[in-house]
Motif scaffolding. Sequence first.
Motif, PDB file in Angstrom:
ATOM      1  N   ALA A 123      16.900  24.920  82.634  1.00  0.00           N
ATOM      2  CA  ALA A 123      16.007  23.786  82.396  1.00  0.00           C
ATOM      3  C   ALA A 123      15.658  23.075  83.698  1.00  0.00           C
ATOM      4  CB  ALA A 123      16.659  22.811  81.421  1.00  0.00           C
ATOM      5  N   ARG A 124      16.642  22.864  84.560  1.00  0.00           N
ATOM      6  CA  ARG A 124      16.378  22.165  85.824  1.00  0.00           C
ATOM      7  C   ARG A 124      15.478  22.995  86.732  1.00  0.00           C
ATOM      8  NH1 ARG A 124      21.890  19.555  88.090  1.00  0.00           N
ATOM      9  NH2 ARG A 124      20.360  18.508  89.440  1.00  0.00           N
ATOM     10  N   LEU A 125      15.730  24.299  86.776  1.00  0.00           N
ATOM     11  CA  LEU A 125      14.883  25.166  87.597  1.00  0.00           C
ATOM     12  C   LEU A 125      13.453  25.209  87.055  1.00  0.00           C
ATOM     13  CD1 LEU A 125      17.279  28.163  88.329  1.00  0.00           C
ATOM     14  CD2 LEU A 125      16.396  26.509  89.992  1.00  0.00           C
ATOM     15  N   ALA A 146      26.736  17.502  74.214  1.00  0.00           N
ATOM     16  CA  ALA A 146      27.078  17.239  75.613  1.00  0.00           C
ATOM     17  C   ALA A 146      26.019  17.824  76.547  1.00  0.00           C
ATOM     18  CB  ALA A 146      28.448  17.831  75.934  1.00  0.00           C
ATOM     19  N   ASN A 147      25.515  19.011  76.228  1.00  0.00           N
ATOM     20  CA  ASN A 147      24.468  19.609  77.050  1.00  0.00           C
ATOM     21  C   ASN A 147      23.179  18.806  76.971  1.00  0.00           C
ATOM     22  OD1 ASN A 147      25.750  21.864  78.246  1.00  0.00           O
ATOM     23  ND2 ASN A 147      25.560  23.037  76.358  1.00  0.00           N
ATOM     24  N   VAL A 148      22.824  18.359  75.767  1.00  0.00           N
ATOM     25  CA  VAL A 148      21.604  17.553  75.613  1.00  0.00           C
ATOM     26  C   VAL A 148      21.722  16.259  76.410  1.00  0.00           C
ATOM     27  CG1 VAL A 148      20.201  16.239  73.964  1.00  0.00           C
ATOM     28  CG2 VAL A 148      20.969  18.548  73.385  1.00  0.00           C
ATOM     29  N   GLU A 149      22.855  15.609  76.315  1.00  0.00           N
ATOM     30  CA  GLU A 149      23.030  14.341  77.032  1.00  0.00           C
ATOM     31  C   GLU A 149      23.003  14.550  78.545  1.00  0.00           C
ATOM     32  OE1 GLU A 149      22.878  11.299  75.765  1.00  0.00           O
ATOM     33  OE2 GLU A 149      22.421  12.363  73.907  1.00  0.00           O
ATOM     34  N   TYR A 150      23.587  15.627  79.006  1.00  0.00           N
ATOM     35  CA  TYR A 150      23.542  15.893  80.449  1.00  0.00           C
ATOM     36  C   TYR A 150      22.105  16.108  80.899  1.00  0.00           C
ATOM     37  CZ  TYR A 150      24.860  17.658  85.034  1.00  0.00           C
ATOM     38  OH  TYR A 150      24.999  17.813  86.394  1.00  0.00           O
ATOM     39  N   LEU A 151      21.350  16.870  80.128  1.00  0.00           N
ATOM     40  CA  LEU A 151      19.956  17.130  80.493  1.00  0.00           C
ATOM     41  C   LEU A 151      19.116  15.859  80.429  1.00  0.00           C
ATOM     42  CD1 LEU A 151      19.469  20.569  78.726  1.00  0.00           C
ATOM     43  CD2 LEU A 151      19.302  20.138  81.190  1.00  0.00           C
ATOM     44  N   ARG A 152      19.390  14.996  79.477  1.00  0.00           N
ATOM     45  CA  ARG A 152      18.676  13.709  79.416  1.00  0.00           C
ATOM     46  C   ARG A 152      18.862  12.930  80.705  1.00  0.00           C
ATOM     47  NH1 ARG A 152      17.963  11.221  73.689  1.00  0.00           N
ATOM     48  NH2 ARG A 152      17.637   9.344  74.916  1.00  0.00           N
ATOM     49  N   GLY A 153      20.041  13.052  81.288  1.00  0.00           N
ATOM     50  CA  GLY A 153      20.336  12.288  82.485  1.00  0.00           C
ATOM     51  C   GLY A 153      19.789  12.887  83.763  1.00  0.00           C
ATOM     52  N   CYS A 154      19.468  14.173  83.773  1.00  0.00           N
ATOM     53  CA  CYS A 154      19.084  14.799  85.038  1.00  0.00           C
ATOM     54  C   CYS A 154      17.652  15.329  85.085  1.00  0.00           C
ATOM     55  CB  CYS A 154      20.054  15.928  85.402  1.00  0.00           C
ATOM     56  SG  CYS A 154      19.982  17.372  84.321  1.00  0.00           S
ATOM     57  N   LEU A 155      16.991  15.451  83.944  1.00  0.00           N
ATOM     58  CA  LEU A 155      15.635  16.001  83.986  1.00  0.00           C
ATOM     59  C   LEU A 155      14.584  14.953  84.366  1.00  0.00           C
ATOM     60  CD1 LEU A 155      15.533  18.517  80.983  1.00  0.00           C
ATOM     61  CD2 LEU A 155      15.900  18.976  83.418  1.00  0.00           C
ATOM     62  N   HIS A 156      14.814  13.692  84.014  1.00  0.00           N
ATOM     63  CA  HIS A 156      13.917  12.592  84.406  1.00  0.00           C
ATOM     64  C   HIS A 156      12.504  12.747  83.856  1.00  0.00           C
ATOM     65  CE1 HIS A 156      17.240  11.356  86.865  1.00  0.00           C
ATOM     66  NE2 HIS A 156      17.149  12.413  87.651  1.00  0.00           N
ATOM     67  N   VAL A 157      12.377  13.435  82.745  1.00  0.00           N
ATOM     68  CA  VAL A 157      11.156  13.433  81.939  1.00  0.00           C
ATOM     69  C   VAL A 157      11.612  13.219  80.493  1.00  0.00           C
ATOM     70  CG1 VAL A 157       9.777  14.888  83.479  1.00  0.00           C
ATOM     71  CG2 VAL A 157      11.171  15.962  81.694  1.00  0.00           C
ATOM     72  N   PRO A 158      10.742  12.719  79.617  1.00  0.00           N
ATOM     73  CA  PRO A 158      11.195  12.333  78.284  1.00  0.00           C
ATOM     74  C   PRO A 158      11.705  13.501  77.442  1.00  0.00           C
ATOM     75  CG  PRO A 158       9.042  11.371  78.783  1.00  0.00           C
ATOM     76  CD  PRO A 158       9.325  12.354  79.866  1.00  0.00           C
ATOM     77  N   LEU A 159      12.765  13.242  76.688  1.00  0.00           N
ATOM     78  CA  LEU A 159      13.181  14.146  75.622  1.00  0.00           C
ATOM     79  C   LEU A 159      12.308  13.813  74.421  1.00  0.00           C
ATOM     80  CD1 LEU A 159      14.981  16.225  74.206  1.00  0.00           C
ATOM     81  CD2 LEU A 159      16.638  14.389  73.783  1.00  0.00           C
ATOM     82  N   LEU A 160      11.402  14.716  74.070  1.00  0.00           N
ATOM     83  CA  LEU A 160      10.406  14.441  73.038  1.00  0.00           C
ATOM     84  C   LEU A 160      10.956  14.637  71.631  1.00  0.00           C
ATOM     85  CD1 LEU A 160       7.368  16.227  74.714  1.00  0.00           C
ATOM     86  CD2 LEU A 160       7.944  13.786  74.789  1.00  0.00           C
ATOM     87  N   ALA A 161      11.894  15.572  71.472  1.00  0.00           N
ATOM     88  CA  ALA A 161      12.445  15.844  70.146  1.00  0.00           C
ATOM     89  C   ALA A 161      13.637  16.770  70.268  1.00  0.00           C
ATOM     90  CB  ALA A 161      11.385  16.486  69.240  1.00  0.00           C
ATOM     91  N   GLU A 162      14.478  16.740  69.238  1.00  0.00           N
ATOM     92  CA  GLU A 162      15.548  17.715  69.078  1.00  0.00           C
ATOM     93  C   GLU A 162      15.280  18.500  67.803  1.00  0.00           C
ATOM     94  OE1 GLU A 162      19.690  16.556  69.752  1.00  0.00           O
ATOM     95  OE2 GLU A 162      18.944  14.594  70.430  1.00  0.00           O
ATOM     96  N   MET A 163      15.204  19.826  67.930  1.00  0.00           N
ATOM     97  CA  MET A 163      14.939  20.696  66.795  1.00  0.00           C
ATOM     98  C   MET A 163      16.252  21.230  66.249  1.00  0.00           C
ATOM     99  SD  MET A 163      11.508  20.979  66.516  1.00  0.00           S
ATOM    100  CE  MET A 163      11.485  19.205  66.830  1.00  0.00           C
ATOM    101  N   PRO A 164      16.619  20.916  65.014  1.00  0.00           N
ATOM    102  CA  PRO A 164      17.877  21.423  64.442  1.00  0.00           C
ATOM    103  C   PRO A 164      17.797  22.915  64.165  1.00  0.00           C
ATOM    104  CG  PRO A 164      16.588  20.322  62.756  1.00  0.00           C
ATOM    105  CD  PRO A 164      15.864  20.087  64.051  1.00  0.00           C
ATOM    106  N   HIS A 165      18.958  23.554  64.124  1.00  0.00           N
ATOM    107  CA  HIS A 165      18.997  24.981  63.794  1.00  0.00           C
ATOM    108  C   HIS A 165      18.528  25.199  62.362  1.00  0.00           C
ATOM    109  CE1 HIS A 165      20.316  29.151  63.763  1.00  0.00           C
ATOM    110  NE2 HIS A 165      20.837  28.900  62.564  1.00  0.00           N
ATOM    111  N   MET A 166      17.637  26.173  62.167  1.00  0.00           N
ATOM    112  CA  MET A 166      17.178  26.565  60.835  1.00  0.00           C
ATOM    113  C   MET A 166      17.053  28.075  60.796  1.00  0.00           C
ATOM    114  SD  MET A 166      14.181  23.814  59.831  1.00  0.00           S
ATOM    115  CE  MET A 166      14.574  22.101  59.478  1.00  0.00           C
TER     116      MET A 166
END
Length: 221
Positions: free
Chosen positions: A154-156, A185-205
């Motif tokens: 994601a960061r790359l 934990a992965n989502v929260e880490y990415l929220r802190g380092c990507l510096h662009v909005p988290l638009l949504a979380e898609m649950p497993h289906m």
Amino acid sequence: MASSFFITGTDTDIGKTWVTVALMRHFSQQGFNVAGMKPVAAGCEWRSGHWENNDALMLQQYATLPFTYQQINPYAFELPLSPHIACGEVMVEESRILSSYETMQSQVDRILVEGAGGWFSPLSQSLDNARLAQILRLPVIIVVGIRLGCINHARLTLQAVQAAGVECAGWVAVEIIPDRVDYQANVEYLRGCLHVPLLAEMPHMVVADFDVLASKFEMCI
């Protein structure tokens, strides 16, 4: 927020099509005319006298206007390989993709263009997703499949999008593997380092419920 977007991902098979359709459904529920486009697709089946891709058919199904299959997916190849291999001797022309895009764009309020594979995945011998997003001048949404390795990917990907001079509108987290203990934990880490909005979380289906998935965008886009 822009009205149309280019959808890319951290890899292949991480939920780009479901995210694209969920956004289409979200916008159509708001009263917009909306379409989806998958300019290049591999792994197609012969139907009705031409090659068709299941992802592109889904985009066609959820459009609010009746576009032809060839408008939604100008280049469809049989083999389930990287498009630059699957295309064989066929020249993938930027002008043809742009023409289809502009025709559709003139008839709808919002259009979602789904790339094939990740940001630098090739669409032909001379075109990749990064170049296509630049040609279309669309802000990018990055779909991140949450699994081991997703933070690096994601960061790359974000770094590459920004280096290309393309706006990143945000990212979407997809729970591609159910009940992972490290998902949040992965989502929260990415929220802190990507510096662009988290638009949504898609649950497993196992089977997509696009009304449920569309509702995940209500607060963000």
